[in-house]
Motif scaffolding. Structure first.
Motif, PDB file in Angstrom:
ATOM      1  N   TYR A 118       0.832  -1.208   0.000  1.00 55.05           N
ATOM      2  CA  TYR A 118       0.000   0.000   0.000  1.00 55.05           C
ATOM      3  C   TYR A 118       0.867   1.260   0.000  1.00 55.05           C
ATOM      4  N   ILE A 119       1.906   1.274   0.821  1.00 55.45           N
ATOM      5  CA  ILE A 119       2.776   2.455   0.911  1.00 55.45           C
ATOM      6  C   ILE A 119       3.435   2.732  -0.438  1.00 55.45           C
ATOM      7  N   ILE A 120       3.986   1.708  -1.072  1.00 55.67           N
ATOM      8  CA  ILE A 120       4.666   1.914  -2.359  1.00 55.67           C
ATOM      9  C   ILE A 120       3.671   2.281  -3.456  1.00 55.67           C
ATOM     10  N   GLU A 121       2.483   1.694  -3.440  1.00 56.65           N
ATOM     11  CA  GLU A 121       1.466   2.050  -4.445  1.00 56.65           C
ATOM     12  C   GLU A 121       1.107   3.526  -4.385  1.00 56.65           C
ATOM     13  N   CYS A 122       1.157   4.112  -3.202  1.00 54.38           N
ATOM     14  CA  CYS A 122       0.824   5.535  -3.065  1.00 54.38           C
ATOM     15  C   CYS A 122       1.734   6.404  -3.925  1.00 54.38           C
ATOM     16  N   PHE A 123       2.995   6.002  -4.062  1.00 61.07           N
ATOM     17  CA  PHE A 123       3.932   6.813  -4.825  1.00 61.07           C
ATOM     18  C   PHE A 123       3.628   6.832  -6.323  1.00 61.07           C
ATOM     19  N   SER A 124       2.841   5.895  -6.796  1.00 60.06           N
ATOM     20  CA  SER A 124       2.555   5.849  -8.230  1.00 60.06           C
ATOM     21  C   SER A 124       1.231   6.513  -8.596  1.00 60.06           C
ATOM     22  N   LYS A 125       0.449   6.936  -7.630  1.00 61.64           N
ATOM     23  CA  LYS A 125      -0.838   7.579  -7.914  1.00 61.64           C
ATOM     24  C   LYS A 125      -0.608   9.011  -8.389  1.00 61.64           C
ATOM     25  N   ARG A 126      -1.525   9.508  -9.146  1.00 59.56           N
ATOM     26  CA  ARG A 126      -1.449  10.887  -9.635  1.00 59.56           C
ATOM     27  C   ARG A 126      -2.862  11.415  -9.859  1.00 59.56           C
ATOM     28  N   ASN A 127      -2.929  12.704 -10.059  1.00 61.20           N
ATOM     29  CA  ASN A 127      -4.143  13.386 -10.490  1.00 61.20           C
ATOM     30  C   ASN A 127      -5.340  13.203  -9.558  1.00 61.20           C
ATOM     31  N   ILE A 128      -5.102  13.205  -8.248  1.00 63.22           N
ATOM     32  CA  ILE A 128      -6.242  13.217  -7.361  1.00 63.22           C
ATOM     33  C   ILE A 128      -6.493  14.658  -6.942  1.00 63.22           C
ATOM     34  N   GLU A 129      -7.713  14.955  -6.609  1.00 64.33           N
ATOM     35  CA  GLU A 129      -8.040  16.312  -6.175  1.00 64.33           C
ATOM     36  C   GLU A 129      -7.945  16.388  -4.664  1.00 64.33           C
ATOM     37  N   PHE A 130      -7.259  17.399  -4.180  1.00 59.52           N
ATOM     38  CA  PHE A 130      -7.089  17.597  -2.753  1.00 59.52           C
ATOM     39  C   PHE A 130      -8.095  18.629  -2.258  1.00 59.52           C
ATOM     40  N   PRO A 131      -8.535  18.499  -1.002  1.00 61.11           N
ATOM     41  CA  PRO A 131      -9.465  19.484  -0.446  1.00 61.11           C
ATOM     42  C   PRO A 131      -8.747  20.739   0.060  1.00 61.11           C
ATOM     43  N   PHE A 132      -7.517  20.915  -0.364  1.00 57.01           N
ATOM     44  CA  PHE A 132      -6.706  22.074   0.004  1.00 57.01           C
ATOM     45  C   PHE A 132      -5.770  22.366  -1.163  1.00 57.01           C
ATOM     46  N   LYS A 133      -5.159  23.536  -1.142  1.00 56.70           N
ATOM     47  CA  LYS A 133      -4.289  23.940  -2.233  1.00 56.70           C
ATOM     48  C   LYS A 133      -2.893  23.347  -2.056  1.00 56.70           C
ATOM     49  N   ILE A 134      -2.313  22.897  -3.175  1.00 60.02           N
ATOM     50  CA  ILE A 134      -0.922  22.456  -3.192  1.00 60.02           C
ATOM     51  C   ILE A 134      -0.187  23.195  -4.296  1.00 60.02           C
TER      52      ILE A 134
ATOM     53  N   ASP B 267      11.238   0.113   6.807  1.00 65.15           N
ATOM     54  CA  ASP B 267      12.268   1.078   6.451  1.00 65.15           C
ATOM     55  C   ASP B 267      13.254   0.548   5.403  1.00 65.15           C
ATOM     56  N   PRO B 268      13.852  -0.654   5.569  1.00 65.05           N
ATOM     57  CA  PRO B 268      14.849  -1.112   4.582  1.00 65.05           C
ATOM     58  C   PRO B 268      14.270  -1.282   3.168  1.00 65.05           C
ATOM     59  N   ILE B 269      13.067  -1.807   3.070  1.00 64.40           N
ATOM     60  CA  ILE B 269      12.445  -2.021   1.757  1.00 64.40           C
ATOM     61  C   ILE B 269      12.108  -0.686   1.114  1.00 64.40           C
ATOM     62  N   LEU B 270      11.540   0.204   1.891  1.00 63.28           N
ATOM     63  CA  LEU B 270      11.157   1.516   1.378  1.00 63.28           C
ATOM     64  C   LEU B 270      12.396   2.338   1.011  1.00 63.28           C
ATOM     65  N   LYS B 271      13.435   2.251   1.831  1.00 66.20           N
ATOM     66  CA  LYS B 271      14.677   2.979   1.544  1.00 66.20           C
ATOM     67  C   LYS B 271      15.262   2.536   0.210  1.00 66.20           C
TER      68      LYS B 271
END
Length: 157
Positions: free
Chosen positions: A10-26, A82-86
């Motif tokens: 789940y953590i790694i999949e988050c890095f590949s997502k794009r184009n979602i709308e946020f309820p705040f400005k970025i 940590d080691p896998i994500l690093k």
């Protein structure tokens, strides 16, 4: 719900997502600006301030019993996640200071979600950080005084 924050996939999949709308400005920065921002002391101090606020205080009183559980969860993160994500982040050619910041954020967010119900923790700041990561971005700074202002973010690749 809590279980997904323990799942490496789940953590790694988050890095590949794009184009979602946020309820705040970025504000999306290029990698050069983003790396300068994430390495700044201002960003580091802001993140530490909000982490300390939810970790230690509950309506002005110190939370009792949270420290031991927090430390156990953090040790699990350092050993198992940590080691896998690093390694994954290093393959994306990110500098170590950026990787350290991301690992700190993700460990904090994981602990925040795992302890939220048991300790009555609420942090709009960390809820926003989580949305940014889930949207495939890395939070690297904040313009203004939270919550008036906006997050600065960068894409992982």
């Amino acid at each position: 719900m809590k279980e997904k924050y323990m799942d490496m996939k789940y953590i790694i999949e988050c890095f590949s997502k794009r184009n979602i709308e946020f309820p705040f400005k970025i504000e999306i920065l290029d990698s050069t600006e983003g790396l300068l921002s994430i390495e700044s002391s201002e960003w580091e101090e802001l993140v530490w301030e909000f982490r300390s606020e939810f970790l230690l205080k509950n309506k002005g009183e110190v939370r009792t019993g949270i420290g031991k559980i927090w430390n156990e969860n953090s040790a699990y993160f350092r050993k198992s996640i940590d080691p896998i994500l690093k390694e994954y982040l290093q393959r994306n050619f990110l500098p170590q200071t950026c990787i350290d910041s991301i690992l700190f954020d993700l460990s904090t967010l994981r602990n925040y979600k795992l302890l939220q119900d048991d300790f009555g923790i609420e942090s709009a700041f960390h809820d926003d950080l989580l949305l940014i990561y889930e949207g495939g971005y890395i939070p690297v700074g904040y313009q203004g005084n939270y919550p008036e202002g906006h997050f600065k973010v960068m894409k992982i690749v």
